[in-house]
Each structure stands twice: as C-alpha cells, then as structure tokens.
Design a protein around this motif. Structure first.
Motif, PDB file in Angstrom:
ATOM      1  N   TYR A   8     107.999 -73.748  35.959  1.00 40.84           N
ATOM      2  CA  TYR A   8     109.019 -73.987  36.979  1.00 40.84           C
ATOM      3  C   TYR A   8     108.997 -75.447  37.426  1.00 40.84           C
ATOM      4  CZ  TYR A   8     110.602 -69.199  37.510  1.00 40.84           C
ATOM      5  OH  TYR A   8     111.173 -67.983  37.291  1.00 40.84           O
ATOM      6  N   ASP A  52     114.494 -73.534  41.745  1.00 46.42           N
ATOM      7  CA  ASP A  52     115.610 -73.001  40.965  1.00 46.42           C
ATOM      8  C   ASP A  52     115.780 -73.651  39.600  1.00 46.42           C
ATOM      9  OD1 ASP A  52     116.372 -71.275  43.080  1.00 46.42           O
ATOM     10  OD2 ASP A  52     117.357 -72.945  44.088  1.00 46.42           O
ATOM     11  N   HIS A  53     114.804 -74.429  39.149  1.00 43.34           N
ATOM     12  CA  HIS A  53     114.908 -75.066  37.837  1.00 43.34           C
ATOM     13  C   HIS A  53     113.630 -74.829  37.041  1.00 43.34           C
ATOM     14  CE1 HIS A  53     118.199 -77.140  39.891  1.00 43.34           C
ATOM     15  NE2 HIS A  53     118.673 -77.453  38.687  1.00 43.34           N
ATOM     16  N   GLU A  68     116.447 -76.934  32.927  1.00 44.72           N
ATOM     17  CA  GLU A  68     117.638 -76.128  33.129  1.00 44.72           C
ATOM     18  C   GLU A  68     117.570 -75.403  34.469  1.00 44.72           C
ATOM     19  OE1 GLU A  68     120.391 -75.895  31.850  1.00 44.72           O
ATOM     20  OE2 GLU A  68     120.397 -76.082  29.676  1.00 44.72           O
ATOM     21  N   SER A  69     118.732 -75.104  35.003  1.00 46.46           N
ATOM     22  CA  SER A  69     118.776 -74.282  36.211  1.00 46.46           C
ATOM     23  C   SER A  69     118.501 -72.822  35.842  1.00 46.46           C
ATOM     24  CB  SER A  69     120.152 -74.391  36.873  1.00 46.46           C
ATOM     25  OG  SER A  69     121.147 -73.806  36.044  1.00 46.46           O
ATOM     26  N   ASP A  70     118.123 -72.059  36.831  1.00 43.74           N
ATOM     27  CA  ASP A  70     117.888 -70.631  36.628  1.00 43.74           C
ATOM     28  C   ASP A  70     119.140 -69.956  36.073  1.00 43.74           C
ATOM     29  OD1 ASP A  70     118.201 -67.740  37.919  1.00 43.74           O
ATOM     30  OD2 ASP A  70     116.055 -68.114  37.636  1.00 43.74           O
ATOM     31  N   TRP A  71     120.307 -70.435  36.482  1.00 45.11           N
ATOM     32  CA  TRP A  71     121.569 -69.848  36.034  1.00 45.11           C
ATOM     33  C   TRP A  71     121.721 -69.940  34.517  1.00 45.11           C
ATOM     34  CZ3 TRP A  71     125.596 -66.849  36.740  1.00 45.11           C
ATOM     35  CH2 TRP A  71     126.769 -67.060  35.982  1.00 45.11           C
TER      36      TRP A  71
END
Length: 348
Positions: A166, A170-171, A141-144
């Motif tokens: 990680y 960003d993922h 998943e993305s950090d978002w």
C-alpha cells in the motif's frame, strides 16, 4: 668587500667536481645520489653556504650572491642531465619492447539485453501482427483501478497487507497489469486489442516468487467474442513462442473476479511431449497463466453496454515463462545481476 680568492677557488672546485659527477652518472638513481652528495642538505656546498653567518658583515652580500649563482648553475646542470638520462631510459625501453602485430588486440565484453527484456520483446513481436497495440499504465494505482473497477469485492484476500504493497490509504503498487484493461476501456473506442506488458508488485518472495516481477496482459473487445477466439489466440501465441506446432493447449475452470467464465491455461510439456519430466513435475502439462471472458461488471464500471460488447482477457507471468523456456531453477537469479548468469543469455 670582495670574497677572498682562496675560499672562492675552493667553492669553484667543489662546483666543478659536482658537474663532473653529474655528467658521469649513468642512471637516474646515480644522478640523484650525486645531487644528494653535492647540493643536498648535508653536502659540503650547503654547509659552506651556512657559514655565511660567521663572515664579516661587509663580505656577506658577496658570499650570498656567489653561492646563489653556484647553486643555480648546478640545479640547471642537474635538471638538464636528468632529462637526458630519462630520455635515454625511455629509448632503451622502447628498443627492448618487441611488438607482435599478429597478436589480437584486447577484447572487451559486449553488453546484452536482460533475458526478461528479450522475452518481453519476443512476446510483443508475436502479438503485434495480430493487431494488438501496446498500452501501459502507472506503477502506483488507485484502489479503483487495481481492485474495484475489476470487480474485486471490498474484503477480497488480495487486498490484504500480506499480499499488497500500500502507498497511502487508497493507492497501491499495482499487483497486476489488469488495471490497464480499465484505462484502455476508458480511452479507446471499440473494437480494439491491446497488450499491456510491465512490472507488478506483490508481497511475496521465495524460490518461485519475487516481490517485483513482470506480467503481460491481453485484452480484446468486440461485439461477438467467444472462448473459441480466446483459445485460438493463445494457441497461436504459445506455438510461436515455443516454436513447435505440436504444443497443445488446455483450459481448466478457475475463478477471477474480472472474467466470467474464467480458466487457467496449460500447455503440453514441450520437453517430454507429455511423457512426464522434472520440468512438468511428471504431469505432462505446464501451467502458463489465467484467462477468461471479460466480466459484465467490468464493462459496467466504465459505463459500457455488456449486451453489445464482449471481450476476452488473458495474463501470464514473464519470469514464469522464462523459467520454463530456459530451465532456470530459481526465479531470484533474474534479479541478482550475476554476470556469470547473464552472460549465458547474450546469444539467446
């Protein structure tokens, strides 16, 4: 020039003697010994054939053809006799074997579903009649989706490398199934109820934790949703799961970034009826998971009006439930693929 009759007669006598020996052999071993004796590398016939080189040149072709014929005949005779003895040996073996048709045939163990898979299916079967649909999301998943959209602040401890795997900058490998909440809010029209089962990953490993385990996330969204709806849903689910109407549910105030108010929910110990035992650690209660009303910031992250829509969310660890239901001392047993352990659940 022809072969001298005396020498030819001598070879023919050896050939006849070999055939007689082949014929009188009663086992395949005896037959093989006769073969070694008469047409082996050091047999009289083989030695005689080697003497062709000392014969007069005009006799060599006749001698060569004669020996080839003798050896061919003996080889054919030997092979036929070998087939006879082999068949006789097989027939005798069949006659000796007694087949008891009353004996049971060989048993082959049947495979079965893993206990975690069985428990997941059992949980899903309880929620489907309540109107829940099954939703899934990606493992990476993305950090978002994993943090930001769920109201995790930038420096929240769960973002640390000590807790999260990680994949690039960003993922991450998702640390919970809560990202499915965001994906459901983005793709579904309210009102809706979804259940998100699946594997999650955290940097943790000991007797009660695993770096990969399974969660079930529940999300219900409507215009009027309260803690009473949440408690009623969880109470119904746990009574069905533990097959006991005496199960009691309690909420303890807690904090999760994506719910407000938040709570951890416990059940009364089904093994001792709150009298205290080793399963509940003498407390009479067993922690199951976390829950709460969806935080307004979660709705804002997907441009929903939090004044118009409310929701509740809950989560639970499947392995944790399995440890309680099956009284398992070590969570790592679920992942070691020990057949002795898994066979115990074939009838569960």
């Amino acid at each position: 020039m022809s072969i001298p009759s005396k020498e030819k007669e001598k070879i023919q006598q050896l050939s006849a003697k070999a055939k007689t020996a082949f014929q009188t052999a009663q086992t395949e071993k005896e037959l093989y010994d006769c073969k070694t004796q008469f047409i082996g590398k050091k047999s009289l016939l083989t030695l005689a054939r080697k003497e062709i080189k000392n014969c007069p040149a005009d006799q060599k072709p006749a001698w060569g053809a004669f020996f080839n014929q003798v050896f061919q005949e003996l080889s054919i005779f030997y092979n036929e006799r070998q087939k006879e003895l082999s068949q006789r040996s097989l027939d005798q073996k069949i006659e000796r074997e007694v087949i008891d048709l009353s004996l049971p045939g060989p048993s082959f163990p049947n495979g079965s579903k893993h206990p975690i898979t069985k428990l997941l299916e059992q949980i899903i079967e309880i929620f489907i009649p309540l109107g829940y649909s099954i939703q899934t999301g990606p493992y990476v998943e993305s950090d978002w989706y994993n943090f930001s959209a769920l109201n995790f602040p930038p420096f929240h401890p769960s973002r640390d490398l000590q807790d999260t795997f990680y994949v690039g900058k960003d993922h991450v490998l998702r640390t919970h199934t809560s990202p499915v909440q965001i994906r459901s809010l983005e793709s579904l029209a309210p009102p809706f109820a979804v259940l998100a089962p699946g594997a999650v990953f955290r940097s943790d490993s000991d007797i009660s934790h695993s770096p990969m385990f399974h969660q079930v996330e529940g999300l219900y969204v409507n215009q009027k949703v309260s803690l009473a709806d949440l408690k009623g849903t969880l109470s119904y689910f746990l009574k069905k799961l533990f097959q006991s109407s005496k199960i009691q549910l309690r909420f303890r105030p807690s904090f999760f970034p994506f719910t407000e108010p938040s709570a951890e929910y416990d059940i009364s110990c089904p093994f001792c009826n709150r009298k205290g035992c080793s399963v509940c650690k003498k407390s009479g209660w067993i922690e199951i998971g976390g829950c709460g009303l969806v935080h307004p910031e979660v709705f804002h992250s997907v441009q929903w009006d939090s004044c118009q829509w409310q929701g509740f969310a809950f989560g639970l660890g499947v392995e944790r439930l399995a440890v309680i239901l099956y009284n398992i001392p070590d969570i790592r047993l679920f992942f070691e693929n020990d057949v002795r352990f898994l066979k115990q659940f074939s009838a569960v």
